[in-house]
Design an enzyme around this catalytic site. Sequence first.
Site: not given
Ligand SMILES: Cc1cc2nc3c(=O)[nH]c(=O)nc-3n(C[C@H](O)[C@H](O)[C@H](O)COP(=O)(O)O)c2cc1C
Ligand SMILES: CC(C)CC(=O)C(=O)O
Length: 358
Positions: A74, A101, A127, A129, A155, A223, A245, A247, A278-280, A282, A302
């Site tokens: 986001a 997003s 993506q 919701y 998601t 997702k 994932s 999230h 996804d997730g971690g 790096r 991130r």
């Molecule tokens: C700041 C932030 C905002 C996110 N916003 C969304 C989003 O809007 N929609 C969504 O499906 N996932 C969102 N996610 C989850 C990411 O799509 C993803 O699953 C996650 O960041 C992967 O992990 P990583 O940050 O360790 O790479 C968000 C994650 C972060 C860190």
């Molecule tokens: C605005 C939020 C719903 C975005 C999100 O998925 C998150 O921050 O993890």
Amino acid sequence: MRELRDKARSLLDPVIRDFYEGGADSETALAENERAFARLALLPRILAGAGQASTAVRLLGADLDTPVLVAPTAFHRLAHPDGEVATARAAAAAGTVLIASMAATTAVAEVTAAARDVRPDAQVWFQLYLQPEPEVTAELVRRAEAAGCTALVVTADSPVFGRHGRDERNGFHDLPPGYAAENMRDLPGTPPGGTRPIAMSPALSWADLRRLRELTRLPVVLKGVLHPADAARAADEGLAAVVVSNHGGRQLDAAPATVEALPAVVAAIAGRIPVLLDGGVRTGSDVVTALALGATAVAVGRPVLWGLAAEGEDGVARVLRTLREQTAHVLTLCGARDRADLAPDQVVARGIREVPAC
Ligand SMILES: Cc1cc2nc3c(=O)[nH]c(=O)nc-3n(C[C@H](O)[C@H](O)[C@H](O)COP(=O)(O)O)c2cc1C
Ligand SMILES: CC(C)CC(=O)C(=O)O
């Protein structure tokens, strides 16, 4: 990567930094995503004659240069004034997919235009919701289609908003003045020019996903899959791919690390549709570990935000380039030309192993 992360951390307003970096509750899932990769080692195969490694991958009918996608995150304009436009340009130049997003601070049509400006065949997935009001979801889908998105990513791990202690402590509940979730503007039920908040609903079910699929010819990716039975159901229902994932550790804090959930999902899908993770992620070693365990590709959240906050488009480009180069290097060191040469038996837990019978 560490250098960009540290630079981003020093440049970002601490409240925004906490929003990007934070996880749910005790931040266990957040920490475990990275720790789980660190607990794994890769067993290289030698004398394999594999030659030059290739990171190219075909995904949902598109040829990508790298198996590292941009996960949807986001509010990119809080990281850099160029926001999602910078991310889209860098992802297109890297030959990868940007999953834009729904909570972007730039409307999806502007995001796809920025990507296509760099590369006419740029892949942008949208993506979303699922919203409780079907007409709102339908309008979002119509906009994503009109913008030229090539897939929808639903998601499904967010029946409610996660509890983010850092945001609660910082009082960060809304976008600052001057920013808006632009995809949420002028939707059914909003006053002209106004936006509506993103809703999460615990009432959503597979039936809602089926209704979404009736609205569109775009492939739909699911997702937030962690349970193998849900993965099998996604394949049965005709979804195009799943993303393993949690999230980024921002929803269920008791969720497993994604790389630990991956093998059971891969087994349940049994090659029917691509499995992403996804997730971690790096490093290139993390990418190759996920590929060896059966992922077709991975996504990063991130790291992209660090690159964007530190150096805008160039920073995102640097993150994606570094991950691609590291992936190619690790593939070569593992004796693999590409993902197809990897096998799950090359991923082992750290510590002394039992002597296998050969
Ligand atoms: C700041 C932030 C905002 C996110 N916003 C969304 C989003 O809007 N929609 C969504 O499906 N996932 C969102 N996610 C989850 C990411 O799509 C993803 O699953 C996650 O960041 C992967 O992990 P990583 O940050 O360790 O790479 C968000 C994650 C972060 C860190
Ligand atoms: C605005 C939020 C719903 C975005 C999100 O998925 C998150 O921050 O993890």
